[in-house]
Design an enzyme around this catalytic site. Structure first.
Site, mmCIF file in Angstrom:
data_model
loop_
_atom_site.group_PDB
_atom_site.id
_atom_site.type_symbol
_atom_site.label_atom_id
_atom_site.label_comp_id
_atom_site.label_asym_id
_atom_site.label_seq_id
_atom_site.Cartn_x
_atom_site.Cartn_y
_atom_site.Cartn_z
ATOM 1 N N TYR A 45 0.876 -0.950 0.075
ATOM 2 C CA TYR A 45 -0.022 0.633 -0.252
ATOM 3 C C TYR A 45 0.856 0.753 0.065
ATOM 4 O O TYR A 45 0.898 2.551 -0.268
ATOM 5 C CB TYR A 45 -0.880 0.277 1.191
ATOM 6 C CG TYR A 45 -1.670 -0.438 1.369
ATOM 7 C CD1 TYR A 45 -2.476 -1.725 0.542
ATOM 8 C CD2 TYR A 45 -2.976 -0.076 2.160
ATOM 9 C CE1 TYR A 45 -3.859 -2.524 0.334
ATOM 10 C CE2 TYR A 45 -4.024 -1.098 2.311
ATOM 11 C CZ TYR A 45 -4.675 -1.692 1.179
ATOM 12 O OH TYR A 45 -5.586 -3.292 1.480
ATOM 13 N N GLY A 46 2.682 1.112 0.485
ATOM 14 C CA GLY A 46 2.627 2.245 1.109
ATOM 15 C C GLY A 46 3.230 2.941 -0.430
ATOM 16 O O GLY A 46 3.997 4.205 -0.028
ATOM 17 N N CYS A 76 -1.717 -1.508 10.530
ATOM 18 C CA CYS A 76 -0.597 -1.055 9.388
ATOM 19 C C CYS A 76 -0.558 0.770 9.060
ATOM 20 O O CYS A 76 -2.197 1.428 9.300
ATOM 21 C CB CYS A 76 -1.704 -1.398 7.897
ATOM 22 S SG CYS A 76 -0.882 -0.886 6.656
ATOM 23 N N ASN A 77 0.379 1.174 9.946
ATOM 24 C CA ASN A 77 0.533 2.314 9.563
ATOM 25 C C ASN A 77 0.101 3.033 8.831
ATOM 26 O O ASN A 77 -0.843 4.123 8.818
ATOM 27 C CB ASN A 77 1.932 2.841 9.893
ATOM 28 C CG ASN A 77 2.978 2.019 11.085
ATOM 29 O OD1 ASN A 77 2.563 2.778 12.011
ATOM 30 N ND2 ASN A 77 3.375 0.963 11.348
ATOM 31 N N CYS A 187 6.419 0.179 10.494
ATOM 32 C CA CYS A 187 5.704 0.001 9.953
ATOM 33 C C CYS A 187 5.685 -1.527 10.086
ATOM 34 O O CYS A 187 6.888 -2.573 10.363
ATOM 35 C CB CYS A 187 6.656 -0.678 7.767
ATOM 36 S SG CYS A 187 4.921 -1.645 6.573
ATOM 37 N N THR A 188 4.086 -2.578 9.658
ATOM 38 C CA THR A 188 4.210 -3.488 10.455
ATOM 39 C C THR A 188 5.255 -4.881 9.677
ATOM 40 O O THR A 188 4.970 -5.566 10.631
ATOM 41 C CB THR A 188 2.476 -3.656 10.729
ATOM 42 O OG1 THR A 188 2.009 -3.865 9.473
ATOM 43 C CG2 THR A 188 2.524 -2.598 11.810
HETATM 44 N N1 DGL Z 1 2.316 -2.968 6.717
HETATM 45 C C1 DGL Z 1 2.031 -2.190 6.366
HETATM 46 C C2 DGL Z 1 2.912 -0.591 7.280
HETATM 47 O O1 DGL Z 1 2.119 -1.067 8.793
HETATM 48 C C3 DGL Z 1 2.442 -1.158 5.513
HETATM 49 C C4 DGL Z 1 2.921 -2.505 3.842
HETATM 50 C C5 DGL Z 1 2.528 -1.702 2.567
HETATM 51 O O2 DGL Z 1 3.546 -1.002 2.000
HETATM 52 O O3 DGL Z 1 1.559 -2.197 1.768
HETATM 53 O O4 DGL Z 1 2.605 0.374 7.189
#
Ligand code: DGL
Length: 270
Positions: A45-46, A76-77, A187-188
């Site tokens: 997503y980032g 997820c941050n 980021c998790t």
């Molecule tokens: N796990 C997600 C977070 O804590 C981001 C990873 C992603 O880019 O999808 O930000």
């Protein structure tokens, strides 16, 4: 107010990373049941736009609420930064708990120190993060460091090796001239490569928001009388938008690794 609510707690992430938070939740509240959903089909997503992340997050949270979740943890941050305010408005009766980079504990442990915050480009560009940074910028030297490829490597199960070490060496290159005191894993996904990050940072102390998020979830449920009254262990269901056998095996392995890391941390803290 409900007492002894046995419905599951939903835990959501863009992919497999939120399992690091799920592990903390399961260790802290073994009598709860959990429904984990990772959107690996659309990860990472980032590096998407904020609008895309919001739309995907809201669609998946809606489905989890329909599946009977009593609370939602956005593990997820990136998704928290993009969507939490709107989700809290939308789901009035359901606690929605988010996660943010653990800047506060890092600054408290190293006042005046040099602190790197590793996160996705989107997380670092949100107003929420800029506000967090502003509130601690007088108390320490804080450097936001975008890591656009790191979550994707972890999604592929790449938790060690030359390519990962090379990428991290590149990330840390411009900060190595003076010692780094702390690294915030914003980021998790990143707690699953903590050893490689610690080595690349030259032995800095690492911080992540998983345990704090688990404690906040318990507080929210307790306050509303929504903790489970089970006397036995609850169940943990792992689900994914791209449930190939290889990915589901990785999810199970990461949950085992995450729980082992939690237990080791607790033992160390005595
Ligand atoms: N796990 C997600 C977070 O804590 C981001 C990873 C992603 O880019 O999808 O930000």
């Amino acid at each position: 107010m409900k007492h002894g609510d046995r419905r599951p707690i939903a835990v959501f992430d863009s992919g497999v990373g939120g399992i690091s938070v799920l592990a903390e939740l399961v260790e802290l509240m073994p009598r709860e049941s959990f429904l984990y959903f990772g959107d690996s089909l659309h990860a990472p997503y980032g590096i998407r736009t904020s609008a895309e992340v919001s739309a995907l997050t809201e669609q998946h949270i809606e489905a989890l609420v329909h599946r009977g979740a009593k609370a939602v943890v956005i593990a997820c941050n990136t998704a928290t930064g993009a969507s939490i305010a709107r989700l809290r408005q939308k789901y009035d009766g359901i606690p929605v708990i988010g996660i943010e980079p653990a800047v506060k504990p890092a600054v408290q442990a190293f006042p005046g120190g040099r602190i790197l915050v590793l996160a996705t480009p989107i997380t670092l560009s949100t107003e929420k993060f800029r506000t967090l940074l502003r509130s601690y910028s007088e108390q320490a030297e804080i450097f936001p460091v975008p890591c656009p490829q790191l979550a994707a490597m972890i999604e592929e199960g790449e938790l060690s090796g030359e390519r990962l070490d090379g990428y991290l060496a590149e990330i840390f290159r411009s900060y190595r001239e003076r010692p780094i005191d702390a690294v915030v894993l914003g980021c998790t996904h990143y707690p699953f490569v903590r050893e490689a990050v610690a080595a690349a940072s030259g032995g800095a102390v690492l911080f992540d928001g998983g345990a704090g998020t688990a404690r906040e979830t318990r507080r929210q449920l307790e306050k509303r009388g929504m903790l489970s009254d089970r006397t036995e262990a609850g169940t943990v269901e792992l689900d994914n938008s791209d449930p190939q056998p290889m990915r589901m095996r990785l999810c199970e392995d990461l949950l085992r690794l995450g729980r082992k890391n939690c237990r080791e941390k607790t033992e160390k803290q005595g």
